[in-house]
Design an enzyme around this catalytic site. Structure first.
Site, short mmCIF file in Angstrom:
data_model
loop_
_atom_site.label_atom_id
_atom_site.label_comp_id
_atom_site.label_asym_id
_atom_site.label_seq_id
_atom_site.Cartn_x
_atom_site.Cartn_y
_atom_site.Cartn_z
N PHE A 15 0.85 -1.20 0.00
CA PHE A 15 0.00 0.00 0.00
C PHE A 15 0.88 1.24 0.00
O PHE A 15 1.77 1.38 0.84
CB PHE A 15 -0.91 0.01 1.24
CG PHE A 15 -1.71 1.28 1.37
CD1 PHE A 15 -2.59 1.68 0.37
CD2 PHE A 15 -1.59 2.10 2.50
CE1 PHE A 15 -3.33 2.86 0.48
CE2 PHE A 15 -2.33 3.27 2.63
CZ PHE A 15 -3.20 3.65 1.62
N GLY A 16 0.63 2.15 -0.94
CA GLY A 16 1.35 3.42 -1.01
C GLY A 16 0.40 4.57 -0.73
O GLY A 16 -0.68 4.65 -1.32
N TYR A 17 0.81 5.46 0.18
CA TYR A 17 -0.04 6.61 0.54
C TYR A 17 0.71 7.93 0.38
O TYR A 17 0.14 9.00 0.61
CB TYR A 17 -0.52 6.48 2.00
CG TYR A 17 0.62 6.39 2.98
CD1 TYR A 17 1.20 5.16 3.30
CD2 TYR A 17 1.15 7.54 3.56
CE1 TYR A 17 2.27 5.09 4.18
CE2 TYR A 17 2.23 7.47 4.44
CZ TYR A 17 2.78 6.25 4.74
OH TYR A 17 3.86 6.17 5.60
N GLY A 18 2.00 7.87 0.02
CA GLY A 18 2.81 9.08 -0.15
C GLY A 18 3.42 9.06 -1.54
O GLY A 18 2.73 8.90 -2.55
N SER A 19 4.75 9.14 -1.58
CA SER A 19 5.42 9.16 -2.88
C SER A 19 5.13 7.90 -3.68
O SER A 19 5.19 7.91 -4.92
CB SER A 19 6.93 9.32 -2.71
OG SER A 19 7.50 8.18 -2.13
N GLU A 106 12.71 3.46 1.89
CA GLU A 106 11.94 3.90 3.07
C GLU A 106 12.76 3.78 4.36
O GLU A 106 12.18 3.66 5.45
CB GLU A 106 10.66 3.06 3.19
CG GLU A 106 9.79 3.04 1.94
CD GLU A 106 9.21 4.42 1.56
OE1 GLU A 106 9.00 5.25 2.46
OE2 GLU A 106 9.00 4.64 0.36
C1 SIN Z 1 4.38 5.70 0.99
O1 SIN Z 1 4.39 6.38 -0.03
O2 SIN Z 1 3.55 4.76 1.10
C2 SIN Z 1 5.33 5.91 2.12
C3 SIN Z 1 5.82 7.30 2.29
C4 SIN Z 1 6.63 7.80 1.13
O3 SIN Z 1 7.48 7.04 0.61
O4 SIN Z 1 6.45 8.94 0.71
#
Ligand code: SIN
Length: 230
Positions: A15-19, A106
């Site tokens: 699951f990705g929520y940022g970049s 990460e």
């Molecule tokens: C994510 O994107 O899920 C983690 C935070 C990031 O890498 O910006």
């Protein structure tokens, strides 16, 4: 495939929520928009390796457990019940390679957690791995004044580029996932940064770059760049 899940036990879903929403991992064969619950997304994680430096850390997002977040005084008092993002399925033959890539990408305070992901098309829930910077990690900042945070993001830069680009890419990417996937915290910060862009004749992160006497990107090979980009 298990009875209550949309994924087979052996599949690797992230699951990705940022970049990770707008800069995907390599070797995925499926990408599904959707959301998780029980968390709030905030720009409360220092970035010393991607959008800042150890001397001048930038800010990136993390997830905060909703029950803990409710005990905090957050200047952005409302947090959506759903944290929107995307789930990626990684090709079976590439899982080890991609997990190594993600652990490096990460590395700055994030740890591995698991959470159920709800696809936006209503298909069954998928168990996903997620990287979270929990409140006990050294890079966790906690609540911050939105204007000061926006100014900080506006003026920060790291090996992956301008910190404001991370924020603005995230804002645009979230709007594109669904009619309800916008995030008030992200939108407010993005609007503040866009206003700074309009009203300031200085190009934010470039100032910090000059002050630190460094270049935006310092990577020696394409492979290294791919590994480090965020
Ligand atoms: C994510 O994107 O899920 C983690 C935070 C990031 O890498 O910006």
């Amino acid at each position: 495939m298990s009875a209550d899940s949309g994924a087979s036990e052996s599949e690797f879903w992230l699951f990705g929520y940022g970049s990770l929403i707008w800069k995907p991992p390599p070797h995925f064969d499926r990408r599904i928009p959707g959301f998780v619950t029980g968390y709030v997304r905030r720009f409360w994680q220092n970035s010393q390796d991607h959008r800042g430096t150890p001397e001048a850390p930038g800010r990136v997002v993390t997830l905060i457990e909703r029950s803990f977040w409710q005990t905090l005084e957050d200047p952005h008092p409302s947090g959506s019940e759903k944290v929107w993002g995307v789930a990626y399925r990684i090709e079976a033959s590439k899982v080890t390679e991609v997990r190594e890539y993600l652990d490096i990408r990460e590395i700055n305070g994030y740890t591995i957690h698991y959470t159920p992901f709800h696809p936006s098309d209503g298909s069954p829930t998928i168990q996903t791995l997620v990287y979270i910077g929990t409140p006990d990690n050294d890079q966790f900042m906690g609540p911050q004044d939105p204007q000061k945070l926006a100014e900080h993001i506006y003026s920060s830069i790291g090996p992956s580029g301008l910190n404001k680009d991370y924020l603005l890419h995230l804002d645009v990417a979230l709007e594109s996932l669904s009619a309800e996937s916008g995030d008030e915290h992200i939108k407010d910060l993005a609007e503040r940064v866009r206003k700074l862009e309009r009203t300031s004749n200085i190009d934010g992160g470039q100032v910090t770059a000059q002050a630190l006497g460094r270049e935006t990107k310092k990577v020696s090979s394409t492979d290294e760049q791919e590994e480090m980009e965020k």
